[in-house]
Design a protein around this motif. Structure first.
Motif, PDB file in Angstrom:
ATOM      1  N   ARG A   1       0.826  -1.198   0.000  1.00 43.08           N
ATOM      2  CA  ARG A   1       0.000   0.000   0.000  1.00 43.08           C
ATOM      3  C   ARG A   1       0.870   1.262   0.000  1.00 43.08           C
ATOM      4  NH1 ARG A   1      -2.334   3.731   3.303  1.00 43.08           N
ATOM      5  NH2 ARG A   1      -1.196   2.996   5.118  1.00 43.08           N
ATOM      6  N   ARG A   2       1.867   1.259   0.886  1.00 45.82           N
ATOM      7  CA  ARG A   2       2.736   2.436   0.956  1.00 45.82           C
ATOM      8  C   ARG A   2       3.542   2.599  -0.319  1.00 45.82           C
ATOM      9  NH1 ARG A   2       4.321   4.195   6.606  1.00 45.82           N
ATOM     10  NH2 ARG A   2       2.757   3.170   7.869  1.00 45.82           N
ATOM     11  N   GLY A   3       4.029   1.462  -0.843  1.00 43.69           N
ATOM     12  CA  GLY A   3       4.897   1.512  -2.017  1.00 43.69           C
ATOM     13  C   GLY A   3       4.148   1.888  -3.284  1.00 43.69           C
ATOM     14  N   CYS A   4       2.871   1.593  -3.338  1.00 51.65           N
ATOM     15  CA  CYS A   4       2.124   1.824  -4.579  1.00 51.65           C
ATOM     16  C   CYS A   4       1.247   3.064  -4.528  1.00 51.65           C
ATOM     17  CB  CYS A   4       1.254   0.618  -4.917  1.00 51.65           C
ATOM     18  SG  CYS A   4       2.188  -0.881  -5.183  1.00 51.65           S
ATOM     19  N   ALA A   5       0.868   3.487  -3.326  1.00 51.56           N
ATOM     20  CA  ALA A   5      -0.079   4.595  -3.224  1.00 51.56           C
ATOM     21  C   ALA A   5       0.466   5.826  -3.938  1.00 51.56           C
ATOM     22  CB  ALA A   5      -0.356   4.917  -1.765  1.00 51.56           C
ATOM     23  N   GLY A   6      -0.376   6.452  -4.716  1.00 55.73           N
ATOM     24  CA  GLY A   6       0.012   7.680  -5.394  1.00 55.73           C
ATOM     25  C   GLY A   6       0.887   7.455  -6.606  1.00 55.73           C
TER      26      GLY A   6
END
Lengths: 284, 360
Positions: free
Chosen positions: B345-350
């Motif tokens: 989630r952190r790596g892909c968000a945005g």
């Protein structure tokens, strides 16, 4: 010996087969002609489609998946197997009359009916001819249903050409184009020398692209180059089909070893179009 | 679904009733945090625990034993004999997450083209008594995230009987005709609205005690399904994998097995299947040595792809993760399910590429 009926539904239970004779193909590769001990099993098994596979058991050694090189239109059932591991070595040690066990056929196979009215182009490299042999013989047996049929077969050297008896027959058949090539020729070799893709570029070869299905099977490196050649010629991804191999334990979509991306090779494959292969998202 | 009330002192009488015609498995407390499922005997019947930490070794072994004989082969006669076991068994005190794990295995082993005859036989006679996790000290571990996987703390289906602690009494809910048949026994008494109210308020209270309640599955499922997780992110996960396979062995929803032939004596060979793990490097290695998944992150990628890709969620009707939290506790590299979901989630968000947004 007839299996009790309750066993028939057991997907893991192999049925006893008898080895009829063994034929040498090339170094480390032999063809094993066999039949089921129970005639009813044989009858049932003969309904297989080109491109399907079976699980071969050598008891105390294990089980391995093997392509089915015979066409359902042929009388005999056989496997062509190279010794690579312990179970295949076990099979190679068997003699005529010995018993082993087989279960299958499994997998989707080539949808040969869908190709009615189309040109068929077969590209095989080395022992990649084993699964494609089934389709070639099937297509020849139903010759009037298909348009042009071309076979391109490449191997490392003239001594490593398989199914030599078939190859000699194929060379003589009219209305059937058959080309061979070897990576390295020898003194007696008069044919083409070069990779299998080099055959496409020869002046007398004209590969149809429209309304054509291309079957590709061979080692990964050959696969990559042939795909590139076919794409350059204008083939659509969905018109290129291949059959994949994977480590397998069950053959029926349970053990999980053959899963690539979204597909279980054993139940969703082993036949995939190149369009599907690209979407699987893992190495071939 | 029908419900009844059982007095707290009578609760183990359900074990006694089941023991008449079942082999009853129940959880017991070991030393410290340790707990385990075992067969209930006259000697240990009183030690059966209603509230305890969920055992690490999952009850899936009662439908998918870690070593299971498929058949015997008499080599001289070439006689193949299937080795079926069809016990009448009850698991008393199985948690909601594990109930869903068994449901997932049902879908996988029985819901496709080929039915697994061994699984079918072990499952047919299996009776599940689900116990709702209500004790915030004992039942709910730091790693529990069933609320995110939508499997707990109280399962809504797939059990035969469900028991929930309401303080002085237990509420028993029948999930199948077999479960309802038990209500014939006089220990099951009729309840009233106040019990239903109490059940609701206890569940509301229990939900507040989960420390892991925001696991962004939906984001992870979307990023994985649409292939937006970059290779570097998988490499980052893979670098933390020690390839021990513990996450897959303890996972209630992992299904993979390998098959081996073992010599019993000079004449007989048995073919067995054993749990296998996609974490191990030999998992995809073919005879001849070619291994399509050579890098460790290819294999880790595989585990999470298989568990979370939408295609498989659709096929099995549930994610192959039940939120039990075992992989969190057991993983040395801290790449249990919630960590990986968070990394994705952190790596892909945005970072969604613009073209996909425009297309939507």
């Amino acid at each position: 010996m007839t299996q009790p009926s309750s066993n028939d539904k057991n997907i893991y239970l192999p049925k006893v087969a008898i080895l009829d004779r063994v034929q040498d193909e090339i170094q480390e590769v032999k063809t094993f002609f066999w039949h089921f001990e129970n005639p009813a099993d044989q009858e049932e098994f003969k309904k297989f489609r080109p491109g399907q596979f079976a699980q071969v058991s050598i008891f105390s050694q294990g089980e391995f998946p093997a392509s089915l090189p015979p066409s359902p239109t042929e009388k005999e059932t056989f496997f062509t197997v190279r010794t690579v591991g312990s179970v295949t070595s076990g099979l190679h040690q068997l003699k005529a009359g010995d018993k082993f066990a087989v279960r299958g056929p499994y997998g989707n196979g080539f949808p040969m009916e869908q190709y009615y009215g189309r040109n068929l182009v077969f590209v095989a490299g080395g022992i990649g001819l084993i699964p494609l042999r089934s389709c070639i013989i099937y297509a020849l047996a139903n010759r009037d249903r298909y348009k042009k049929i071309q076979v391109f077969y490449g191997s490392r050297s003239p001594r490593e050409l398989m199914y030599t008896q078939n190859l000699r027959e194929w060379e003589k058949i009219e209305g059937f184009e058959f080309y061979t090539t070897v990576d390295r020729g020898d003194a007696d070799w008069k044919g083409n020398v070069g990779v299998v893709g080099s055959l496409f570029k020869k002046p007398d070869v004209k590969v149809p692209v429209e309304n054509t299905t291309a079957f590709v099977c061979g080692p990964p490196i050959m696969f990559r180059f042939v795909i590139k050649d076919l794409k350059d010629m204008g083939f659509h991804d969905r018109d290129i089909v291949s059959t994949l191999e994977r480590y397998m334990k069950c053959g029926v979509g349970k053990c999980g070893h053959c899963c690539i991306g979204m597909a279980y090779v054993c139940t969703d494959g082993p036949v995939f179009t190149y369009e599907q292969i690209k979407k699987l998202g893992e190495d071939i | 679904m029908r419900a009844r009330i059982v007095d707290k002192n009578d609760i183990l009488k359900i074990v006694d009733i089941l023991r008449k015609d079942h082999e009853v498995i129940a959880p017991f407390q070991g030393r410290g945090r340790d707990s385990f499922f075992d067969v209930v005997t006259d000697a240990n019947r009183d030690q059966v625990k209603m509230h305890l930490h969920n055992p690490y070794y999952p009850p899936k072994r009662y439908v998918l034993p870690h070593i299971e004989k498929l058949f015997d082969i008499d080599q001289a006669k070439m006689d193949v004999k299937a080795a079926y076991v069809e016990p009448k068994r009850a698991i008393f005190g199985i948690r909601s997450c594990d109930v869903h794990g068994i449901y997932h295995l049902d879908r996988f082993y029985l819901g496709r083209d080929y039915k697994d005859p061994y699984y079918e036989r072990l499952r047919r006679g299996l009776f599940l008594v689900n116990v709702v996790c209500t004790d915030k000290e004992l039942d709910i571990d730091n790693g529990c995230f069933c609320m995110c996987a939508n499997t707990g703390p109280a399962s809504t289906e797939h059990f035969d009987l469900q028991l929930m602690d309401l303080g002085d009494v237990y509420m028993a809910v029948a999930g199948s005709p077999k479960g309802e048949a038990l209500f014939a026994d006089p220990i099951f008494k009729r309840g009233d609205d106040s019990h239903v109210q109490r059940r609701r308020s206890i569940l509301n209270e229990v939900r507040k005690h989960f420390k892991l309640a925001v696991n962004w599955y939906s984001a992870a499922v979307r990023y994985i399904t649409t292939g937006q997780v970059p290779e570097e992110l998988w490499a980052q996960v893979g670098n933390r994998c020690l390839e021990c396979g513990a996450c897959t062995y303890l996972c209630p929803a992992c299904t993979c097995f390998t098959v081996a032939d073992r010599k019993v004596d000079g004449k007989v060979v048995e073919r067995v299947r054993l749990w296998d793990s996609c974490a191990l490097s030999g998992f995809t290695r073919m005879a001849g040595g070619h291994n399509p998944r050579r890098a460790v992150h290819d294999r880790r990628n595989r585990r999470f792809f298989r568990k979370l890709a939408h295609y498989f969620v659709q096929r099995e009707l549930s994610m192959a993760c039940v939120g039990c939290g075992r992989c969190i506790d057991v993983c040395h590299g801290d790449i249990g399910m919630p960590s990986v979901v968070e990394i994705i989630r952190r790596g892909c968000a945005g970072k969604e590429n613009d073209s996909t947004i425009i297309k939507r």
